[in-house]
Scaffold this motif. Structure first.
Motif, mmCIF file in Angstrom:
data_model
loop_
_atom_site.group_PDB
_atom_site.id
_atom_site.type_symbol
_atom_site.label_atom_id
_atom_site.label_comp_id
_atom_site.label_asym_id
_atom_site.label_seq_id
_atom_site.Cartn_x
_atom_site.Cartn_y
_atom_site.Cartn_z
ATOM 1 N N THR A 171 0.868 -1.171 0.000
ATOM 2 C CA THR A 171 0.000 0.000 0.000
ATOM 3 C C THR A 171 0.904 1.220 0.000
ATOM 4 O OG1 THR A 171 -0.175 -0.283 2.410
ATOM 5 C CG2 THR A 171 -2.001 -1.069 1.092
ATOM 6 N N PRO A 172 1.042 1.884 -1.151
ATOM 7 C CA PRO A 172 2.032 2.961 -1.275
ATOM 8 C C PRO A 172 1.769 4.108 -0.321
ATOM 9 C CG PRO A 172 0.568 2.885 -3.186
ATOM 10 C CD PRO A 172 0.298 1.659 -2.388
ATOM 11 N N GLN A 173 2.861 4.757 0.080
ATOM 12 C CA GLN A 173 2.798 5.859 1.027
ATOM 13 C C GLN A 173 3.182 7.174 0.353
ATOM 14 O OE1 GLN A 173 4.706 4.542 4.999
ATOM 15 N NE2 GLN A 173 5.576 3.188 3.465
ATOM 16 N N VAL A 174 2.782 8.260 1.001
ATOM 17 C CA VAL A 174 3.086 9.592 0.479
ATOM 18 C C VAL A 174 3.513 10.507 1.625
ATOM 19 C CG1 VAL A 174 1.533 9.436 -1.503
ATOM 20 C CG2 VAL A 174 0.652 10.275 0.689
ATOM 21 N N LEU A 175 4.221 11.557 1.268
ATOM 22 C CA LEU A 175 4.553 12.653 2.175
ATOM 23 C C LEU A 175 3.538 13.765 1.902
ATOM 24 C CD1 LEU A 175 6.204 14.623 3.948
ATOM 25 C CD2 LEU A 175 7.804 14.854 2.025
ATOM 26 N N PHE A 176 2.863 14.232 2.958
ATOM 27 C CA PHE A 176 1.826 15.242 2.751
ATOM 28 C C PHE A 176 1.883 16.316 3.834
ATOM 29 C CE2 PHE A 176 0.126 12.035 5.546
ATOM 30 C CZ PHE A 176 -0.730 12.687 6.424
ATOM 31 N N VAL A 177 1.286 17.461 3.524
ATOM 32 C CA VAL A 177 1.275 18.617 4.429
ATOM 33 C C VAL A 177 -0.116 19.239 4.392
ATOM 34 C CG1 VAL A 177 3.736 19.090 4.090
ATOM 35 C CG2 VAL A 177 2.029 20.201 2.612
ATOM 36 N N PRO A 178 -0.450 20.114 5.359
ATOM 37 C CA PRO A 178 -1.741 20.812 5.310
ATOM 38 C C PRO A 178 -1.872 21.637 4.030
ATOM 39 C CG PRO A 178 -0.709 21.082 7.458
ATOM 40 C CD PRO A 178 0.318 20.446 6.570
ATOM 41 N N GLY A 179 -3.107 21.815 3.591
ATOM 42 C CA GLY A 179 -3.336 22.529 2.352
ATOM 43 C C GLY A 179 -2.861 23.967 2.350
ATOM 44 N N ASP A 180 -2.782 24.593 3.551
ATOM 45 C CA ASP A 180 -2.374 25.996 3.608
ATOM 46 C C ASP A 180 -0.912 26.197 3.987
ATOM 47 O OD1 ASP A 180 -2.560 25.150 6.198
ATOM 48 O OD2 ASP A 180 -3.892 26.747 6.896
ATOM 49 N N LEU A 181 -0.141 25.116 4.125
ATOM 50 C CA LEU A 181 1.284 25.284 4.409
ATOM 51 C C LEU A 181 1.957 25.845 3.158
ATOM 52 C CD1 LEU A 181 3.155 24.552 6.919
ATOM 53 C CD2 LEU A 181 4.034 22.714 5.460
ATOM 54 N N PRO A 182 2.764 26.900 3.257
ATOM 55 C CA PRO A 182 3.309 27.579 2.070
ATOM 56 C C PRO A 182 4.478 26.840 1.417
ATOM 57 C CG PRO A 182 4.116 28.651 4.028
ATOM 58 C CD PRO A 182 3.144 27.604 4.501
ATOM 59 N N VAL A 183 4.297 25.562 1.129
ATOM 60 C CA VAL A 183 5.301 24.789 0.389
ATOM 61 C C VAL A 183 4.569 23.922 -0.630
ATOM 62 C CG1 VAL A 183 6.914 24.739 2.339
ATOM 63 C CG2 VAL A 183 5.309 22.850 2.019
ATOM 64 N N ASN A 184 5.221 23.663 -1.772
ATOM 65 C CA ASN A 184 4.590 22.862 -2.821
ATOM 66 C C ASN A 184 5.497 21.781 -3.383
ATOM 67 O OD1 ASN A 184 1.885 24.239 -3.233
ATOM 68 N ND2 ASN A 184 3.278 25.990 -3.449
ATOM 69 N N ALA A 212 -9.927 16.881 -2.072
ATOM 70 C CA ALA A 212 -10.737 18.024 -1.622
ATOM 71 C C ALA A 212 -9.906 19.278 -1.410
ATOM 72 C CB ALA A 212 -11.459 17.646 -0.322
ATOM 73 N N GLY A 213 -8.586 19.180 -1.612
ATOM 74 C CA GLY A 213 -7.705 20.328 -1.456
ATOM 75 C C GLY A 213 -7.351 20.662 -0.019
ATOM 76 N N LYS A 214 -7.671 19.749 0.899
ATOM 77 C CA LYS A 214 -7.388 20.001 2.319
ATOM 78 C C LYS A 214 -5.967 19.594 2.704
ATOM 79 C CE LYS A 214 -12.235 19.459 3.678
ATOM 80 N NZ LYS A 214 -13.195 18.705 4.501
ATOM 81 N N LEU A 215 -5.377 18.704 1.935
ATOM 82 C CA LEU A 215 -3.998 18.280 2.129
ATOM 83 C C LEU A 215 -3.269 18.367 0.795
ATOM 84 C CD1 LEU A 215 -4.466 15.048 4.310
ATOM 85 C CD2 LEU A 215 -3.741 17.297 5.121
ATOM 86 N N LYS A 216 -1.959 18.550 0.860
ATOM 87 C CA LYS A 216 -1.135 18.541 -0.349
ATOM 88 C C LYS A 216 -0.165 17.371 -0.287
ATOM 89 C CE LYS A 216 0.181 22.908 0.149
ATOM 90 N NZ LYS A 216 0.767 24.249 -0.078
ATOM 91 N N VAL A 217 -0.183 16.537 -1.317
ATOM 92 C CA VAL A 217 0.765 15.424 -1.426
ATOM 93 C C VAL A 217 1.994 15.943 -2.159
ATOM 94 C CG1 VAL A 217 1.202 13.149 -2.416
ATOM 95 C CG2 VAL A 217 -1.041 13.669 -1.417
ATOM 96 N N LEU A 218 3.133 15.917 -1.459
ATOM 97 C CA LEU A 218 4.369 16.454 -2.040
ATOM 98 C C LEU A 218 5.202 15.397 -2.751
ATOM 99 C CD1 LEU A 218 5.611 18.884 0.775
ATOM 100 C CD2 LEU A 218 4.011 19.313 -1.109
ATOM 101 N N ALA A 219 5.096 14.143 -2.317
ATOM 102 C CA ALA A 219 5.933 13.109 -2.934
ATOM 103 C C ALA A 219 5.384 11.726 -2.634
ATOM 104 C CB ALA A 219 7.369 13.203 -2.416
ATOM 105 N N ALA A 220 5.646 10.804 -3.543
ATOM 106 C CA ALA A 220 5.393 9.389 -3.315
ATOM 107 C C ALA A 220 6.623 8.794 -2.644
ATOM 108 C CB ALA A 220 5.119 8.679 -4.631
#
Length: 350
Positions: A151-164, A242-250
């Motif tokens: 089950t693949p994993q991801v690195l994620f942050v809150p949607g409003d954290l100023p990093v992409n 839903a745009g509530k979290l941002k996935v930065l990397a697999a």
């Protein structure tokens, strides 16, 4: 004149004779060799017959967690495995102690192939860091049967954290040493190992906030009270859509088929070797090889079915079918990897 002795000397000594108080026996001849060959052939025949007769009753797979979640993919596979074996495959949930109770149940079962373990990596690889009460050695106390899925994993942050991106996150964290926090599902969880590996590879100083499970962790990250997390794509996908979290990397060496536009973490951190969330099938130690091979063949056939792959795809699962040798190598590799991370980060079972 004395009569001559007409007796013909024996060409060979008797089977047993007394020479100086010591007895000796003739080395085994052709008769003994034939007997030994017969015994070996009989054993080989019994071995083959055992495989031919197995199974003649239902097979039970112990899932060491409560129903739902962890055993989702097992419930896709089990009925089809039963079709391959010609007997029903029953799933029995034995939750407790982070999967340890279910694993111990299988460890103590007869090694006849009728009691097997659905074994997530949280049981096979990281259990000893989750609990000090682990009383089994996964490499010695179980028989490897087959790899199953990841089950693949991801690195994620809150949607409003100023990093992409991962690079931006590293820069952001380095500007705030010791002020950002990552969440995990608990001390010794796979998430903690990957987060600590991220810190080691990126040279960042990030605090650890352990939670009692994925749901409370996600809640705190969604609320922005925790800056980042590492979790399965399946648990994050609804919030990301839903745009509530941002996935930065697999968390993989390559991009995921589910997220072709999202970079693999190794594109930024080449030395990152993910501690995976994956599952396998095991039996008790001492299982006859013929039965082990029968189960391996059956599982391989199931995992090659197109409809099984479609079901996995719908639930963000990746099939990683492999032989017992493949399974053993992966266990050895990830146990070494987690031990290295634990020693560096000071991860210890509570």
């Amino acid at each position: 004149m004395h009569a001559m002795n007409d007796a013909v000397p024996a060409k060979h000594p008797p089977a047993a004779a007394d020479q100086g108080g010591r007895r000796w026996r003739r080395p085994p001849g052709r008769l003994a060799r034939r007997f030994l060959s017969g015994v070996l052939l009989a054993l080989a025949g019994a071995h083959a017959a055992l495989a031919g007769e197995f199974p003649d009753k239902p097979v039970t797979i112990i899932s060491p967690f409560a129903p739902g979640g962890a055993d989702l993919f097992l419930r896709i596979v089990a009925p089809k495995l039963g079709e391959q074996l010609g007997q029903p495959v029953v799933i029995e949930n034995v939750p407790g102690a982070g999967g340890i109770l279910g694993a111990e149940r299988v460890m103590h079962a007869p090694p006849d192939g009728y009691t097997l373990l659905f074994a997530p990596s949280s049981v096979t690889v990281t259990a000893k860091f989750l609990s000090a009460n682990v009383r089994f050695d996964i490499l010695k106390d179980f028989t490897p049967i087959s790899l199953m899925h990841e089950t693949p994993q991801v690195l994620f942050v809150p949607g409003d954290l100023p990093v992409n991106s991962v690079a931006e996150l590293i820069h952001y964290a380095k500007q705030r040493p010791g002020k950002l926090a990552y969440g995990s599902a608990g001390i010794g969880s796979v998430m903690q190992f990957n987060a600590e590996l991220f810190k080691m590879e990126s040279g960042t100083d990030i605090l650890h906030v352990p939670f009692k499970g994925i749901s409370p962790m996600n809640t705190e990250i969604l609320g922005g009270r925790v800056a980042m997390g590492f979790s399965t794509l399946a648990s994050v996908a609804p919030f990301a859509k839903a745009g509530k979290l941002k996935v930065l990397a697999a968390l993989d060496a390559r991009r995921l088929p589910f997220l072709p536009d999202t970079p693999a973490i190794t594109e930024t951190l080449p030395g990152f070797r993910t501690v995976g969330t994956w599952s396998s099938l095991l039996g008790p130690a001492g299982m006859p090889k013929a039965i082990q091979e029968r189960l391996t063949r059956a599982m391989s056939a199931v995992l090659a079915m197109p409809d099984v792959k479609r079901s996995y795809d719908l639930n963000y699962g990746l099939i990683i079918a492999g032989s017992p040798a493949d399974l053993t190598r992966r266990l050895q590799s990830e146990i070494a990897q987690t031990t290295r991370i634990a020693d560096t980060a000071g991860i210890r079972a509570e």
